[in-house]
Design a protein around this motif. Sequence first.
Motif, PDB file in Angstrom:
ATOM      1  N   PRO A  52      -3.419   0.954  -9.614  1.00  0.00           N
ATOM      2  CA  PRO A  52      -3.760   0.720  -8.195  1.00  0.00           C
ATOM      3  C   PRO A  52      -5.102   0.904  -7.809  1.00  0.00           C
ATOM      4  O   PRO A  52      -5.734   1.789  -8.538  1.00  0.00           O
ATOM      5  CB  PRO A  52      -2.824   1.919  -7.620  1.00  0.00           C
ATOM      6  CG  PRO A  52      -1.846   2.168  -8.656  1.00  0.00           C
ATOM      7  CD  PRO A  52      -2.438   2.007 -10.023  1.00  0.00           C
ATOM      8  N   GLU A  94      -7.900   2.797  -5.317  1.00  0.00           N
ATOM      9  CA  GLU A  94      -7.637   3.967  -4.581  1.00  0.00           C
ATOM     10  C   GLU A  94      -8.938   4.343  -3.736  1.00  0.00           C
ATOM     11  O   GLU A  94      -9.913   3.930  -4.283  1.00  0.00           O
ATOM     12  CB  GLU A  94      -7.437   5.351  -5.448  1.00  0.00           C
ATOM     13  CG  GLU A  94      -6.199   4.936  -6.346  1.00  0.00           C
ATOM     14  CD  GLU A  94      -6.028   6.537  -7.308  1.00  0.00           C
ATOM     15  OE1 GLU A  94      -6.353   7.321  -6.874  1.00  0.00           O
ATOM     16  OE2 GLU A  94      -5.395   6.167  -8.646  1.00  0.00           O
ATOM     17  N   ASP A 139      -5.362   9.441   1.803  1.00  0.00           N
ATOM     18  CA  ASP A 139      -5.637   8.645   0.544  1.00  0.00           C
ATOM     19  C   ASP A 139      -4.698   7.568   0.526  1.00  0.00           C
ATOM     20  O   ASP A 139      -3.611   7.611   0.513  1.00  0.00           O
ATOM     21  CB  ASP A 139      -5.137   9.925  -0.398  1.00  0.00           C
ATOM     22  CG  ASP A 139      -5.877  11.207  -0.433  1.00  0.00           C
ATOM     23  OD1 ASP A 139      -7.016  11.123  -0.677  1.00  0.00           O
ATOM     24  OD2 ASP A 139      -5.049  12.389  -0.264  1.00  0.00           O
ATOM     25  N   LYS A 140      -5.577   6.540   0.277  1.00  0.00           N
ATOM     26  CA  LYS A 140      -4.931   5.248   0.160  1.00  0.00           C
ATOM     27  C   LYS A 140      -4.924   4.549  -1.150  1.00  0.00           C
ATOM     28  O   LYS A 140      -5.996   4.703  -1.846  1.00  0.00           O
ATOM     29  CB  LYS A 140      -5.527   3.994   1.198  1.00  0.00           C
ATOM     30  CG  LYS A 140      -5.252   2.903   1.400  1.00  0.00           C
ATOM     31  CD  LYS A 140      -6.140   2.159   2.369  1.00  0.00           C
ATOM     32  CE  LYS A 140      -5.459   0.882   2.683  1.00  0.00           C
ATOM     33  NZ  LYS A 140      -4.412   1.075   3.719  1.00  0.00           N
ATOM     34  N   LYS A 141      -3.687   3.986  -1.357  1.00  0.00           N
ATOM     35  CA  LYS A 141      -3.720   2.895  -2.618  1.00  0.00           C
ATOM     36  C   LYS A 141      -3.248   1.647  -2.384  1.00  0.00           C
ATOM     37  O   LYS A 141      -2.160   1.557  -1.594  1.00  0.00           O
ATOM     38  CB  LYS A 141      -2.826   3.734  -3.642  1.00  0.00           C
ATOM     39  CG  LYS A 141      -3.126   5.017  -4.135  1.00  0.00           C
ATOM     40  CD  LYS A 141      -2.158   5.701  -5.117  1.00  0.00           C
ATOM     41  CE  LYS A 141      -2.496   7.205  -5.419  1.00  0.00           C
ATOM     42  NZ  LYS A 141      -1.444   7.474  -6.513  1.00  0.00           N
ATOM     43  N   LEU A 148      -1.179  -0.807  -4.088  1.00  0.00           N
ATOM     44  CA  LEU A 148      -0.397  -0.961  -5.342  1.00  0.00           C
ATOM     45  C   LEU A 148      -0.280  -2.269  -5.796  1.00  0.00           C
ATOM     46  O   LEU A 148       0.199  -2.640  -7.114  1.00  0.00           O
ATOM     47  CB  LEU A 148       0.949  -0.476  -5.020  1.00  0.00           C
ATOM     48  CG  LEU A 148       1.266   0.887  -4.291  1.00  0.00           C
ATOM     49  CD1 LEU A 148       2.610   1.293  -3.875  1.00  0.00           C
ATOM     50  CD2 LEU A 148       0.588   2.104  -5.354  1.00  0.00           C
ATOM     51  N   THR A 156       0.700  -1.157   0.089  1.00  0.00           N
ATOM     52  CA  THR A 156       0.231   0.121  -0.022  1.00  0.00           C
ATOM     53  C   THR A 156       0.802   1.338  -0.186  1.00  0.00           C
ATOM     54  O   THR A 156       2.023   1.250   0.359  1.00  0.00           O
ATOM     55  CB  THR A 156      -1.009  -0.018   1.207  1.00  0.00           C
ATOM     56  OG1 THR A 156      -0.178   0.041   2.457  1.00  0.00           O
ATOM     57  CG2 THR A 156      -1.834  -1.156   1.248  1.00  0.00           C
TER      58      THR A 156
END
Length: 852
Positions: free
Chosen positions: A695, A697, A669-671, A673, A641
């Motif tokens: 990714p 999101e 803000d989270k991704k 990956l 992440t």
Amino acid sequence: MENSYRCPACQSQHSVAADRMFDGRLIFRCSRCKVCAIVPQQPSADEAYLDFLDKYESGGAASADDLRLLMEQEKIVRPKKEIDAFLKSAKAEGDPLLEGIMRSEQDFIVDLRTMEEPPPEYGSPVEGLPVDPAISQVLAGKGIEKLYKFQEDAVKKILQGRDVVVTAPTASGKTEAFCIPVLEKIGEVILRDGPLRKDKGVIRAIFVYPTKALSRDQLPKIRELAEPLGVRAAVLDGDTPDAERSRFLEHLPDILVTNFDVLHYHMMHRTTFSRSLHTARFLIVDEAHVYTGVFGANVHHIIKRLERLAGTMQIVAASATLPNAGEFCRVLFGRKMEVVQGRGRRGRIHLAIIFPSLRSRRSLTMDLVKASAEEKHRTIAFSGSHLGAELTAFYAARQGVSIRVHRAGLTAKARAEVEAMFKSGQLSAISATPTLELGLDIGDVDAIVSNIVPVNRLVQRIGRAARRGQQGYAFLALGNDPISQYYKSHPDDYLSDQEHAYTDPENPFVMEYQVLAMACDRAISMVESKPVWDTLQKLISKGMITSANNRFSADLRRAREYLKEYSIRGIGSRVDIKLAGKIVGDRSLPQALEELHSNAVYFLAGRRYRVKELHFEKNRQPFAELEVLPGDYPYYTKALTDEWPSIIEVYERKKVFGIEVAYCSLKIDKKVLGYANIEIGQEVAQGKKVLFEKPLEFEFMTKGFVFRAPHPLGESSKADDEEYVQMSGFHASEHVVIEGSAMITGGASQDLGGISLGSSGLIFVYDGSVGGNGASKALYDRLDRAFGRALSILSECPCRSESGCPRCTYSYRCGNNNEYLHKPAAIEVMRRIAGGEATEIGEEIAGERALV
């Protein structure tokens, strides 16, 4: 390790091999002449072998006969004479289970002690209680001649009309402590109010349990006390059949047994049942310690809504032992609660604290469960997560143990089946999450194997064992993590670190949903609007609530549709889990993205599945499609992440040593990956990485704190390698502050996330739930202790790897696959903090790379 080398002692080719320890060191030993040595981890096995040769030539190697001594000197195992002393002190010499476990060559025995609590102090004879003689007769019929002192104290305080929380271990008599006075007071209400609507009945008390299973488990105990007095008790919940529900509404019981989910739903839908709640005068909340975090925040508001309908009620809570029971219940219930403490009664229990030196915690747990089962001891193995419980059952079943999983997320039918099988003796073991900490009756238990939890929760789990007075066993399996490393050297700290329950009723997202539900229950008056004015304005702007004639009313159709998918046990959207087109479960966001991304391995009821595809599009209910994996599939997965924090509002600031710390609201803000494949059986914190083309999101609001750590190499260092060291030192510091704080905050680290912003020194610690759950505030309030403990963990870990190891700098929740870590730099950071170096947060936080 596959490499084999020539022995410098006997000159045999390919006779020397190395075993890797979890702290990164290696044990080299010759299979023929048994020469051996322990060397630090090196970048390659060949370099480590050269160290082994150097040790041999300098006289630092040992013979096989000395290997045990070498391991004792390195604190890999306890000296035999100390093990003998432990067993003698516990009067356990010759005990086949303890002898085998205590003399393992793979573990360090931290402590062994015998827990023999004296029975609870008795109070007055039941005839002397200030209650109706009929109640005394019921107790005498149960063989109860005297109450325990804590029960008597609780009875008297409740009869005086006080709000009380009774804290005591499982099966210690809490039910009698609150049932006796409530039954007496129900009798007083009946006499005072007369037979209100005698034909229909009146609800006079509401008994709330956190699960439907526990409600049904406790109902017979309540009825045993109530029915001889002519007081009716009945369950109404989501599992109540329609015919039984109709009979319930036709003749209401005096005591309603239910859960907060039911109260929430019926109040906001203004059902016939909800209108019957207005006569309730007593609210009994059992297992109150369960209502932490977001769940507790919702419960706080549901109780306020209930009292709008029924008026102010007398509240009685029962809980496992909590050091902050009074403070926590004051926040949960919004009023001062008097605390009555009791202790349980059980047989003699041997408690062993064990540190796995040469293997993983799960391997240790497997051996403990298997050894206990082979000795015919009925065992519960507790894990801290769904995945942990599933893996324990998965591995134990492979070793021939008759074991099943018991956890939230399984259907009620599946859990009931496991309980019945264990109670009847068809199972020798259960692998459980904390669901079985609650007071469910699952029959006799002889042994408890537990992951690391605060000592008061361990005592709660131990309360499951030896209830018939038999010899019981409890094993605390420490892990390959920073806090376990700390407790290996500081066992007395473990026995004094107790859980501090936490919740945050001011969570803005909880308030938005609950104020909307409040308006659905009944229009909100102008006087009632003052404490929730800002939230009301948000709801008005969304068209959910309208204002007229000094009252705020919900648009019921829109509001109920908006609340339809809301769970009081979590916040935000969920991801449905489907198998063969049927929904078999769900997970809340943001956690769902890490567990249910495409190709994720997902455990469900002891089996592994792969996520065939995650459907995560806007304006569509997200869902994950599962497919069955073959039994020999070699991996499970961990998400990779990337997260970025933005400060929305600062609530308060303080100094910890010289460090400025701000508690604030945050946007994350989270991704996701990609993911790392972790090989089954190789319990490491790193794996082979697979990155997504695009990714996943997600952004969410939460709460947390931020501080700027001191630079370990000085402000003027500009070289690229020095910048890398700084960045990696801050990342390692973030890990150990969170992981090492678990017991200081009562296990709150499980509910936390962390971000370090490159080489800036800015470190964010935040609540992992949408809107916040109170975990970061619990750590913020105790951050001085967390800093001190972090320094001890880093300094005392014997690993020599620059990046550290799972027992100091690694985190099993790390979204960067535990890369970019630098242990020496982290030690310097924590030393500078402890030394009082001053830092300020400042304003510039953009342009740095985040590490999570």
